[in-house]
Write a protein that holds these residues in place. Structure first.
Motif, PDB file in Angstrom:
ATOM      1  N   SER A  15       0.832  -1.189   0.000  1.00 57.87           N
ATOM      2  CA  SER A  15       0.000   0.000   0.000  1.00 57.87           C
ATOM      3  C   SER A  15       0.871   1.246   0.000  1.00 57.87           C
ATOM      4  O   SER A  15       1.731   1.421   0.856  1.00 57.87           O
ATOM      5  CB  SER A  15      -0.906  -0.013   1.228  1.00 57.87           C
ATOM      6  OG  SER A  15      -1.689   1.140   1.250  1.00 57.87           O
ATOM      7  N   ASN A  16       0.627   2.118  -0.957  1.00 52.04           N
ATOM      8  CA  ASN A  16       1.349   3.378  -1.012  1.00 52.04           C
ATOM      9  C   ASN A  16       0.456   4.549  -0.618  1.00 52.04           C
ATOM     10  O   ASN A  16       0.863   5.694  -0.736  1.00 52.04           O
ATOM     11  CB  ASN A  16       1.894   3.612  -2.431  1.00 52.04           C
ATOM     12  CG  ASN A  16       2.968   2.618  -2.773  1.00 52.04           C
ATOM     13  OD1 ASN A  16       3.711   2.184  -1.905  1.00 52.04           O
ATOM     14  ND2 ASN A  16       3.042   2.239  -4.031  1.00 52.04           N
ATOM     15  N   ILE A  17      -0.755   4.256  -0.170  1.00 51.62           N
ATOM     16  CA  ILE A  17      -1.666   5.326   0.202  1.00 51.62           C
ATOM     17  C   ILE A  17      -1.428   5.742   1.643  1.00 51.62           C
ATOM     18  O   ILE A  17      -0.884   4.986   2.445  1.00 51.62           O
ATOM     19  CB  ILE A  17      -3.145   4.915   0.005  1.00 51.62           C
ATOM     20  CG1 ILE A  17      -3.506   3.746   0.919  1.00 51.62           C
ATOM     21  CG2 ILE A  17      -3.427   4.582  -1.435  1.00 51.62           C
ATOM     22  CD1 ILE A  17      -4.999   3.432   0.937  1.00 51.62           C
ATOM     23  N   ALA A  18      -1.826   6.944   1.945  1.00 46.13           N
ATOM     24  CA  ALA A  18      -1.734   7.457   3.311  1.00 46.13           C
ATOM     25  C   ALA A  18      -3.065   8.135   3.624  1.00 46.13           C
ATOM     26  O   ALA A  18      -3.422   9.134   3.008  1.00 46.13           O
ATOM     27  CB  ALA A  18      -0.586   8.439   3.435  1.00 46.13           C
ATOM     28  N   LYS A  20      -5.482   9.817   6.568  1.00 43.64           N
ATOM     29  CA  LYS A  20      -5.482  10.380   7.912  1.00 43.64           C
ATOM     30  C   LYS A  20      -6.704   9.848   8.655  1.00 43.64           C
ATOM     31  O   LYS A  20      -7.831   9.959   8.179  1.00 43.64           O
ATOM     32  CB  LYS A  20      -5.525  11.906   7.849  1.00 43.64           C
ATOM     33  CG  LYS A  20      -5.137  12.578   9.129  1.00 43.64           C
ATOM     34  CD  LYS A  20      -4.946  14.064   8.916  1.00 43.64           C
ATOM     35  CE  LYS A  20      -4.349  14.668  10.171  1.00 43.64           C
ATOM     36  NZ  LYS A  20      -4.116  16.097  10.010  1.00 43.64           N
ATOM     37  N   ILE A  31      -1.682   8.291  10.617  1.00 40.51           N
ATOM     38  CA  ILE A  31      -1.696   8.029   9.178  1.00 40.51           C
ATOM     39  C   ILE A  31      -1.836   6.518   8.977  1.00 40.51           C
ATOM     40  O   ILE A  31      -0.980   5.746   9.387  1.00 40.51           O
ATOM     41  CB  ILE A  31      -0.403   8.528   8.497  1.00 40.51           C
ATOM     42  CG1 ILE A  31      -0.184  10.022   8.772  1.00 40.51           C
ATOM     43  CG2 ILE A  31      -0.433   8.230   7.012  1.00 40.51           C
ATOM     44  CD1 ILE A  31      -1.269  10.920   8.218  1.00 40.51           C
ATOM     45  N   ALA A  32      -2.934   6.133   8.337  1.00 39.12           N
ATOM     46  CA  ALA A  32      -3.195   4.711   8.073  1.00 39.12           C
ATOM     47  C   ALA A  32      -2.711   4.361   6.670  1.00 39.12           C
ATOM     48  O   ALA A  32      -2.737   5.196   5.767  1.00 39.12           O
ATOM     49  CB  ALA A  32      -4.679   4.424   8.206  1.00 39.12           C
ATOM     50  N   ARG A  33      -2.318   3.122   6.493  1.00 42.71           N
ATOM     51  CA  ARG A  33      -1.865   2.660   5.185  1.00 42.71           C
ATOM     52  C   ARG A  33      -2.971   1.943   4.417  1.00 42.71           C
ATOM     53  O   ARG A  33      -2.815   1.648   3.250  1.00 42.71           O
ATOM     54  CB  ARG A  33      -0.679   1.727   5.342  1.00 42.71           C
ATOM     55  CG  ARG A  33       0.539   2.437   5.872  1.00 42.71           C
ATOM     56  CD  ARG A  33       1.624   1.445   6.039  1.00 42.71           C
ATOM     57  NE  ARG A  33       2.830   1.977   5.432  1.00 42.71           N
ATOM     58  CZ  ARG A  33       3.941   1.311   5.311  1.00 42.71           C
ATOM     59  NH1 ARG A  33       4.010   0.065   5.703  1.00 42.71           N
ATOM     60  NH2 ARG A  33       4.999   1.873   4.773  1.00 42.71           N
ATOM     61  N   THR A  34      -4.076   1.642   5.116  1.00 45.11           N
ATOM     62  CA  THR A  34      -5.223   1.020   4.447  1.00 45.11           C
ATOM     63  C   THR A  34      -6.473   1.812   4.795  1.00 45.11           C
ATOM     64  O   THR A  34      -6.490   2.601   5.745  1.00 45.11           O
ATOM     65  CB  THR A  34      -5.425  -0.448   4.887  1.00 45.11           C
ATOM     66  OG1 THR A  34      -5.797  -0.475   6.266  1.00 45.11           O
ATOM     67  CG2 THR A  34      -4.182  -1.277   4.664  1.00 45.11           C
ATOM     68  N   THR A  35      -7.537   1.566   4.066  1.00 47.92           N
ATOM     69  CA  THR A  35      -8.780   2.310   4.297  1.00 47.92           C
ATOM     70  C   THR A  35      -9.636   1.695   5.395  1.00 47.92           C
ATOM     71  O   THR A  35     -10.642   2.280   5.780  1.00 47.92           O
ATOM     72  CB  THR A  35      -9.608   2.361   3.008  1.00 47.92           C
ATOM     73  OG1 THR A  35      -9.876   1.024   2.580  1.00 47.92           O
ATOM     74  CG2 THR A  35      -8.877   3.118   1.915  1.00 47.92           C
ATOM     75  N   CYS A  40      -4.608   3.229  15.979  1.00 49.07           N
ATOM     76  CA  CYS A  40      -3.277   3.746  15.670  1.00 49.07           C
ATOM     77  C   CYS A  40      -2.182   2.725  15.953  1.00 49.07           C
ATOM     78  O   CYS A  40      -1.090   2.809  15.401  1.00 49.07           O
ATOM     79  CB  CYS A  40      -3.010   5.031  16.453  1.00 49.07           C
ATOM     80  SG  CYS A  40      -3.012   4.832  18.248  1.00 49.07           S
TER      81      CYS A  40
END
Length: 100
Positions: A15-18, A20, A31-35, A40
């Motif tokens: 996962s390259n998404i970030a 909040k 900052i989460a890496r998945t939806t 935390c």
């Protein structure tokens, strides 16, 4: 390691998404890496799970106390038979009229 597809896809897919997010337990932003991330850290996840289990036990205990109190109340007045209302109160069953 070879060209095994399972191994290849497992290591390539990251996962390259970030995103909040706000932690459901401590309410800190992170900052989460998945939806689908809700906490935390693993520590907050475990603490929230324990809190939910504890709350469930307390709720079950409260229900048991209410049922015991109803039983004691029924036993205060010695009777040969229980009325429908007393039996429903003892068994925690609704006996009101149903609406059509």
């Amino acid at each position: 390691m070879g060209t095994d597809c399972r191994y290849f896809n497992y290591h390539i897919m990251s996962s390259n998404i970030a995103v909040k997010r706000i932690c459901e337990f401590c309410l800190n932003t992170f900052i989460a890496r998945t939806t689908v991330t809700h906490y935390c850290s693993l520590k907050c996840n475990r603490r929230h799970a324990k809190q939910k289990a504890r709350d469930l036990k307390i709720k079950a205990s409260d229900l048991e106390v209410k049922q015991t109190a109803a039983l004691i109340e029924v036993n205060k007045q010695p009777a040969e038979f229980l009325s429908v209302r007393e039996a429903s109160k003892l068994l925690n069953i609704f006996t009101g009229k149903r609406r059509k």
